[in-house]
Design a protein around this motif. Structure first.
Motif, PDB file in Angstrom:
ATOM      1  N   ALA A  87       0.838  -1.213   0.000  1.00  0.00           N
ATOM      2  CA  ALA A  87       0.000   0.000   0.000  1.00  0.00           C
ATOM      3  C   ALA A  87       0.869   1.258   0.000  1.00  0.00           C
ATOM      4  CB  ALA A  87      -0.940  -0.004   1.204  1.00  0.00           C
ATOM      5  N   VAL A  88       1.933   1.256   0.788  1.00  0.00           N
ATOM      6  CA  VAL A  88       2.845   2.409   0.829  1.00  0.00           C
ATOM      7  C   VAL A  88       3.487   2.610  -0.547  1.00  0.00           C
ATOM      8  CG1 VAL A  88       5.071   3.209   1.735  1.00  0.00           C
ATOM      9  CG2 VAL A  88       3.310   2.386   3.301  1.00  0.00           C
ATOM     10  N   ASN A 131       2.306   1.704  -3.485  1.00  0.00           N
ATOM     11  CA  ASN A 131       1.299   2.198  -4.424  1.00  0.00           C
ATOM     12  C   ASN A 131       1.000   3.671  -4.198  1.00  0.00           C
ATOM     13  OD1 ASN A 131       1.011  -0.147  -5.951  1.00  0.00           O
ATOM     14  ND2 ASN A 131      -0.440  -1.016  -4.491  1.00  0.00           N
ATOM     15  N   ASP A 132       0.956   4.098  -2.938  1.00  0.00           N
ATOM     16  CA  ASP A 132       0.741   5.515  -2.630  1.00  0.00           C
ATOM     17  C   ASP A 132       1.890   6.371  -3.154  1.00  0.00           C
ATOM     18  OD1 ASP A 132      -1.656   5.070  -1.398  1.00  0.00           O
ATOM     19  OD2 ASP A 132      -0.896   5.256   0.652  1.00  0.00           O
ATOM     20  N   MET A 133       3.108   5.872  -3.026  1.00  0.00           N
ATOM     21  CA  MET A 133       4.269   6.648  -3.493  1.00  0.00           C
ATOM     22  C   MET A 133       4.339   6.668  -5.016  1.00  0.00           C
ATOM     23  SD  MET A 133       7.258   5.678  -0.738  1.00  0.00           S
ATOM     24  CE  MET A 133       8.481   6.859  -1.348  1.00  0.00           C
ATOM     25  N   ARG A 159       0.962   9.582  -8.180  1.00  0.00           N
ATOM     26  CA  ARG A 159       0.895  10.976  -7.759  1.00  0.00           C
ATOM     27  C   ARG A 159      -0.483  11.507  -8.125  1.00  0.00           C
ATOM     28  NH1 ARG A 159       5.649   9.644  -8.773  1.00  0.00           N
ATOM     29  NH2 ARG A 159       7.578  10.553  -8.074  1.00  0.00           N
ATOM     30  N   LYS A 160      -1.233  11.942  -7.133  1.00  0.00           N
ATOM     31  CA  LYS A 160      -2.580  12.452  -7.384  1.00  0.00           C
ATOM     32  C   LYS A 160      -2.505  13.920  -7.786  1.00  0.00           C
ATOM     33  CE  LYS A 160      -4.623   9.325  -4.083  1.00  0.00           C
ATOM     34  NZ  LYS A 160      -4.369   9.164  -2.682  1.00  0.00           N
ATOM     35  N   ALA A 193      -4.533  16.183  -5.470  1.00  0.00           N
ATOM     36  CA  ALA A 193      -4.285  16.070  -4.023  1.00  0.00           C
ATOM     37  C   ALA A 193      -4.330  17.452  -3.371  1.00  0.00           C
ATOM     38  CB  ALA A 193      -2.929  15.426  -3.778  1.00  0.00           C
ATOM     39  N   GLU A 207      -3.035  16.249   1.968  1.00  0.00           N
ATOM     40  CA  GLU A 207      -2.629  14.965   1.378  1.00  0.00           C
ATOM     41  C   GLU A 207      -1.195  15.029   0.890  1.00  0.00           C
ATOM     42  OE1 GLU A 207      -5.686  14.656  -1.591  1.00  0.00           O
ATOM     43  OE2 GLU A 207      -6.879  13.276  -0.388  1.00  0.00           O
ATOM     44  N   LYS A 236       1.326  14.656   3.710  1.00  0.00           N
ATOM     45  CA  LYS A 236       1.412  13.299   4.274  1.00  0.00           C
ATOM     46  C   LYS A 236       2.076  12.313   3.315  1.00  0.00           C
ATOM     47  CE  LYS A 236      -2.564  13.793   7.285  1.00  0.00           C
ATOM     48  NZ  LYS A 236      -3.990  13.531   7.421  1.00  0.00           N
ATOM     49  N   ARG A 237       2.315  12.747   2.096  1.00  0.00           N
ATOM     50  CA  ARG A 237       2.951  11.882   1.097  1.00  0.00           C
ATOM     51  C   ARG A 237       4.381  11.559   1.520  1.00  0.00           C
ATOM     52  NH1 ARG A 237       2.436  10.229  -3.886  1.00  0.00           N
ATOM     53  NH2 ARG A 237       4.284  10.302  -5.161  1.00  0.00           N
ATOM     54  N   LYS A 238       4.792  10.326   1.288  1.00  0.00           N
ATOM     55  CA  LYS A 238       6.120   9.891   1.717  1.00  0.00           C
ATOM     56  C   LYS A 238       7.181  10.260   0.677  1.00  0.00           C
ATOM     57  CE  LYS A 238       4.314   6.163   4.581  1.00  0.00           C
ATOM     58  NZ  LYS A 238       3.362   7.068   5.139  1.00  0.00           N
TER      59      LYS A 238
END
Length: 167
Positions: free
Chosen positions: A13-14, A16-18, A21-22, A25, A29, A32-34
């Motif tokens: 999940a981490v 996929n979030d990284m 790029r939304k 956002a 958001e 909080k992005r890594k």
């Protein structure tokens, strides 16, 4: 040789979030992005998990983190192995880019057993991290100290800045 180690859903999940790029956002958001995160083996050596507290968020930049690359280097344990994702921001002579870099940290000072388990488990995590363009195996701080080494991995001599600093 595969070690039979599993990658936890949280790690996937981490990633996929990284990776995604939304464009829409909001500021919260984005903060909080890594920017960077470390992964380690669980205590029972059966799973690849998040290394608790070992992350840099975009919201930290300019506040608690002035140079994300140097802070990332300082997060790496001197005497044990880790996997890491680093979201590199860089400029070439033509354009500005962002790419995820998968890093296998295996310092010479790490115990042999740790190096063997991490090396044999690397494929398990790499298979889950689809679409990674850059992979870097690092065996000591001297390989990391100079940001030029990462710049070379990203685009060779065409890279002119990394994290806003000239190469």
């Amino acid at each position: 040789m595969a070690s039979g180690v599993k990658v936890t859903d949280e790690v996937i999940a981490v990633f996929n979030d990284m990776k995604v790029r939304k464009a829409q956002a909001n500021e919260d958001e984005k903060r909080k992005r890594k920017k960077a995160i470390l992964f380690c083996l669980s205590k029972d050596l059966k799973n690849i998990v998040l290394d608790e507290g070992k992350e840099i968020l975009l919201g930290d930049l300019g506040n608690t983190v002035m140079d994300p690359y140097q802070d990332f280097v300082k997060m790496l344990p001197p005497d044990d192995c880790r996997y890491a994702l680093y979201d590199a921001t860089y400029e070439t002579k033509e354009t500005k880019k962002e790419d995820l870099v998968f890093i296998f940290w295996a310092p010479d000072s790490a115990p042999l057993k740790s190096k063997m388990i991490y090396a044999s488990s690397k494929d398990a995590i790499k298979r889950k991290f689809e679409g990674i363009k850059h992979e870097w195996q690092v065996n000591g701080l001297e390989d990391l100290k100079d940001r030029r080494t990462l710049a070379e991995k990203l685009g060779g001599s065409s890279v002119v800045t990394l994290e806003g600093s000239p190469i």
